[in-house]
Design an enzyme around this catalytic site. Structure first.
Site, PDB file in Angstrom:
ATOM      1  N   CYS A  53      13.735  10.711   9.232  1.00 43.02           N
ATOM      2  CA  CYS A  53      13.861   9.932  10.463  1.00 43.02           C
ATOM      3  C   CYS A  53      14.251  10.836  11.640  1.00 43.02           C
ATOM      4  CB  CYS A  53      14.919   8.841  10.266  1.00 43.02           C
ATOM      5  SG  CYS A  53      15.121   7.803  11.725  1.00 43.02           S
ATOM      6  N   CYS A  57      21.657   9.612  13.409  1.00 40.98           N
ATOM      7  CA  CYS A  57      22.825   8.800  13.044  1.00 40.98           C
ATOM      8  C   CYS A  57      23.713   9.588  12.066  1.00 40.98           C
ATOM      9  CB  CYS A  57      22.375   7.495  12.400  1.00 40.98           C
ATOM     10  SG  CYS A  57      21.135   6.632  13.397  1.00 40.98           S
ATOM     11  N   CYS A  60      23.910   8.795   8.239  1.00 45.15           N
ATOM     12  CA  CYS A  60      22.698   8.453   7.496  1.00 45.15           C
ATOM     13  C   CYS A  60      22.031   9.648   6.816  1.00 45.15           C
ATOM     14  CB  CYS A  60      21.698   7.792   8.440  1.00 45.15           C
ATOM     15  SG  CYS A  60      20.212   7.272   7.561  1.00 45.15           S
ATOM     16  N   CYS A  98      14.696  -7.887   2.213  1.00 47.47           N
ATOM     17  CA  CYS A  98      14.804  -7.063   3.420  1.00 47.47           C
ATOM     18  C   CYS A  98      14.098  -5.732   3.175  1.00 47.47           C
ATOM     19  CB  CYS A  98      16.262  -6.780   3.739  1.00 47.47           C
ATOM     20  SG  CYS A  98      17.286  -8.256   3.760  1.00 47.47           S
ATOM     21  N   CYS A 135      12.975 -10.142   6.017  1.00 47.57           N
ATOM     22  CA  CYS A 135      13.704  -9.453   7.088  1.00 47.57           C
ATOM     23  C   CYS A 135      13.237  -8.002   7.083  1.00 47.57           C
ATOM     24  CB  CYS A 135      15.199  -9.520   6.806  1.00 47.57           C
ATOM     25  SG  CYS A 135      16.228  -8.648   8.009  1.00 47.57           S
ATOM     26  N   CYS A 195      19.786 -10.182  12.698  1.00 50.81           N
ATOM     27  CA  CYS A 195      20.723  -9.665  11.705  1.00 50.81           C
ATOM     28  C   CYS A 195      21.331  -8.427  12.345  1.00 50.81           C
ATOM     29  CB  CYS A 195      19.966  -9.302  10.426  1.00 50.81           C
ATOM     30  SG  CYS A 195      20.991  -8.475   9.204  1.00 50.81           S
ATOM     31  N   ARG A 267      27.792 -10.619   5.976  1.00 51.35           N
ATOM     32  CA  ARG A 267      27.280  -9.952   4.771  1.00 51.35           C
ATOM     33  C   ARG A 267      28.128  -8.735   4.419  1.00 51.35           C
ATOM     34  NH1 ARG A 267      21.608  -9.404   5.637  1.00 51.35           N
ATOM     35  NH2 ARG A 267      21.652 -11.554   4.968  1.00 51.35           N
TER      36      ARG A 267
HETATM   37  S1  SF4 Z   1      20.209   4.854  10.290  1.00 52.40           S
HETATM   38 FE1  SF4 Z   1      19.021   6.512   9.349  1.00 52.40          FE
HETATM   39  S2  SF4 Z   1      16.975   5.641   9.117  1.00 52.40           S
HETATM   40 FE2  SF4 Z   1      18.067   4.327  10.580  1.00 52.40          FE
HETATM   41  S3  SF4 Z   1      17.605   5.158  12.603  1.00 52.40           S
HETATM   42 FE3  SF4 Z   1      19.482   6.177  11.932  1.00 52.40          FE
HETATM   43  S4  SF4 Z   1      18.790   8.081  10.938  1.00 52.40           S
HETATM   44 FE4  SF4 Z   1      17.023   6.706  11.077  1.00 52.40          FE
END
Ligand code: SF4
Length: 333
Positions: A53, A57, A60, A98, A135, A195, A267
């Protein structure tokens, strides 16, 4: 009883500051009022496109920025595989399916991206054909993409605000808090259920948790589903060194969310695998009424299904939309 959308951060902070028994009483009473049969929704989450991605984040493992993370990337799944997974989830009692793709946003201005988005629309149709709620979480959306999802039959769109507006850039720098709110507006305008929740245990202050819940509680209407996640620290991510959050912090956050958003499904999401049964019981008592169900949560481990069944049976809690009712359920999660 009036459901309010004018919560201020200081009012939410005052809830966090209550003695626990006083907060417990308020949350418990609202939970019984608005969900008299105390049912629990089981949602299964499938990663339909994993890793790589472009977002950064800090929590993540799917971010391409965190190169030390040992995670195998997978391209978009095919529709038949997703249908099989949804069928299996339904057979095990899940009423919501989901699907998450590790994208910044669907890339519909390229031919390949449009084809992938079309495949997601097909996946939604397949899940709906099984009589389940559908979802997805695909990153940021344009108004047109949100409408296309709605037309394919999607019930709800997941798009978390993660943390407070003030703490946001400590966790994510590739997009801004306001970008999240913009997509949430498109989702609402398209007539989809929202959500939207966040994560605790990322080094934020209690005031950030209060600010996050005040933002959610300030939405009109409130998000229909509010996932509360406890950070699962993953080695190689910037937050990999964080200490696991205190279980009572999770209980308290859920209780505050229940008081602020009494009609929403709260949740209990990531982090449940490492929680004791007693902590989960407390979470359910103070207002959690939805679980992610299944052995994995996107890429994180989740509590085993048998343990969930045993927990719900021990508490005598009914499952929302279980099996025979599933086809009749509409999305008011
Ligand atoms: S949480 Fe992970 S998958 Fe979602 S946008 Fe951020 S880096 Fe990408």
């Amino acid at each position: 009883m009036v459901v309010r959308s004018d919560w201020t951060q200081s009012q939410v902070q005052a809830l966090f500051d209550l003695p626990f028994y006083a907060l417990f009483d308020q949350a418990r009473s609202l939970h019984k009022t608005f969900f008299p049969n105390q049912d629990v929704q089981l949602a299964t989450l499938l990663s339909i496109k994993t890793g790589g991605c472009p977002e950064d984040c800090g929590y993540c493992p799917q971010s391409a920025h965190h190169k030390q993370v040992a995670l195998k990337s997978d391209p978009l799944m095919d529709v038949a595989t997703v249908r099989q997974a949804a069928q299996a989830a339904k057979a095990k009692g899940a009423s919501r399916f989901c699907m998450g793709a590790a994208w910044r946003s669907p890339n519909t201005h390229t031919e390949k991206g449009q084809a992938q988005f079309n495949a997601v629309l097909d996946m939604i149709r397949e899940v709906k054909a099984l009589g389940m709620e559908a979802c997805v979480t695909l990153g940021m959306l344009t108004p047109e993409q949100a409408l296309a999802l709605k037309e394919a039959g999607l019930d709800a769109y997941n798009h978390n605000i993660d943390t407070s507006p003030e703490y946001y850039d400590k966790i994510i720098t590739t997009r801004a808090f306001k970008d999240r709110l913009e997509t949430l507006d498109h989702v609402r305008d398209a007539g989809l259920s929202v959500c939207c929740g966040g994560i605790i245990g990322m080094g934020e202050q209690i005031s950030d948790r209060a600010a996050m819940i005040a933002v959610l509680g300030g939405m009109t209407p409130h998000p229909e589903s509010v996932p509360i996640n406890a950070l699962v620290p993953v080695e190689g991510t910037p937050l990999g060194h964080q200490k696991t959050v205190d279980p009572m912090d999770i209980v308290r956050t859920i209780a505050v969310a229940r008081v602020v958003m009494p009609t929403s499904r709260i949740r209990l999401s990531a982090g449940r695998e490492s929680m004791s049964q007693e902590t989960q019981v407390l979470c359910l008592l103070v207002g959690a009424n939805s679980f992610f169900y299944g052995d994995t949560l996107l890429t994180a481990p989740n509590q085993a299904e048998e343990k969930d069944r045993a927990l719900l049976a021990m508490m005598g809690l009914p499952v929302k939309g279980a099996l025979s009712e599933a086809a009749d359920e509409v999305c008011h999660a």
